[in-house]
Design an enzyme around this catalytic site. Structure first.
Site, PDB file in Angstrom:
ATOM      1  N   HIS A  20       6.163  23.638  -7.687  1.00 22.72           N
ATOM      2  CA  HIS A  20       5.220  24.125  -6.955  1.00 22.72           C
ATOM      3  C   HIS A  20       5.263  25.208  -5.287  1.00 22.72           C
ATOM      4  O   HIS A  20       6.298  24.905  -4.823  1.00 22.72           O
ATOM      5  CB  HIS A  20       4.213  22.853  -6.234  1.00 22.72           C
ATOM      6  CG  HIS A  20       3.076  22.519  -5.385  1.00 22.72           C
ATOM      7  ND1 HIS A  20       2.027  21.898  -4.664  1.00 22.72           N
ATOM      8  CD2 HIS A  20       1.451  23.948  -5.429  1.00 22.72           C
ATOM      9  CE1 HIS A  20       1.192  22.792  -3.706  1.00 22.72           C
ATOM     10  NE2 HIS A  20       1.112  23.353  -4.958  1.00 22.72           N
ATOM     11  N   TYR A 121      -0.466  49.829  -6.761  1.00 19.20           N
ATOM     12  CA  TYR A 121      -0.557  48.981  -6.798  1.00 19.20           C
ATOM     13  C   TYR A 121      -1.012  48.255  -7.893  1.00 19.20           C
ATOM     14  O   TYR A 121      -1.625  46.508  -7.102  1.00 19.20           O
ATOM     15  CB  TYR A 121      -1.630  48.599  -5.502  1.00 19.20           C
ATOM     16  CG  TYR A 121      -1.142  50.403  -4.582  1.00 19.20           C
ATOM     17  CD1 TYR A 121       0.341  49.880  -3.654  1.00 19.20           C
ATOM     18  CD2 TYR A 121      -2.223  51.228  -4.301  1.00 19.20           C
ATOM     19  CE1 TYR A 121       0.578  51.024  -2.596  1.00 19.20           C
ATOM     20  CE2 TYR A 121      -1.165  52.310  -3.583  1.00 19.20           C
ATOM     21  CZ  TYR A 121      -0.261  51.675  -2.710  1.00 19.20           C
ATOM     22  OH  TYR A 121       0.597  52.993  -1.412  1.00 19.20           O
ATOM     23  N   ALA A 122      -1.131  48.150  -8.952  1.00 24.55           N
ATOM     24  CA  ALA A 122      -0.981  46.888  -9.637  1.00 24.55           C
ATOM     25  C   ALA A 122       0.313  46.119  -9.868  1.00 24.55           C
ATOM     26  O   ALA A 122       0.660  46.000 -10.892  1.00 24.55           O
ATOM     27  CB  ALA A 122      -1.227  47.665 -10.860  1.00 24.55           C
TER      28      ALA A 122
END
Length: 132
Positions: A20, A121-122
């Site tokens: 988590h 910016y991918a």
């Protein structure tokens, strides 16, 4: 946390290790990979595989509770912005930070999956949720 099977053994191993709030980066071919962070390079050629194919594959096998994008995508990559909105609609919290901050946060990732993507910016940092 891992949800189903994944064919790439390195990606499957990393997903199985995720707890988590741990993070995983899916990156274009230009994002620098920080020293000490594992790089799983799935790139074959410019544009192959693309960012969205890898993102979809990972999200099919991974419970993400949060996604971080570079704020510069807002003006330089409409497709990434559209996908971030889809993720928000699917109850994944979305955050946008300056690209320099994005790169700093990559240092905390368990791994970077490097794609063949070559649009600006991918990149996304996915934070693990829980399946219960």
């Amino acid at each position: 946390m891992k949800k189903h099977g994944h064919l790439n053994r390195d990606i499957a191993r990393v997903l199985a290790r995720m707890g988590h709030t741990d993070s995983l980066v899916i990156a274009d071919c230009g994002l620098p990979v920080p020293d000490g962070v594992e790089c799983i390079d799935v790139s074959l050629a410019v544009g192959v595989p693309d960012f969205f194919a890898v993102l979809d594959s990972v999200l099919a096998d991974f419970k993400a509770e949060r996604a971080v994008f570079a704020s510069e995508a807002q003006t330089h990559n409409a497709a990434v912005v559209a996908r971030s909105r889809e993720m928000a609609a699917a109850h994944i919290a979305v955050e946008n930070v300056p690209h320099e901050e994005f790169k700093r946060r990559c240092r905390e990732a368990k791994a970077v999956i490097r794609t063949g993507e070559c649009s600006p910016y991918a990149n996304v940092i996915l934070h693990s949720g829980v399946i219960f």
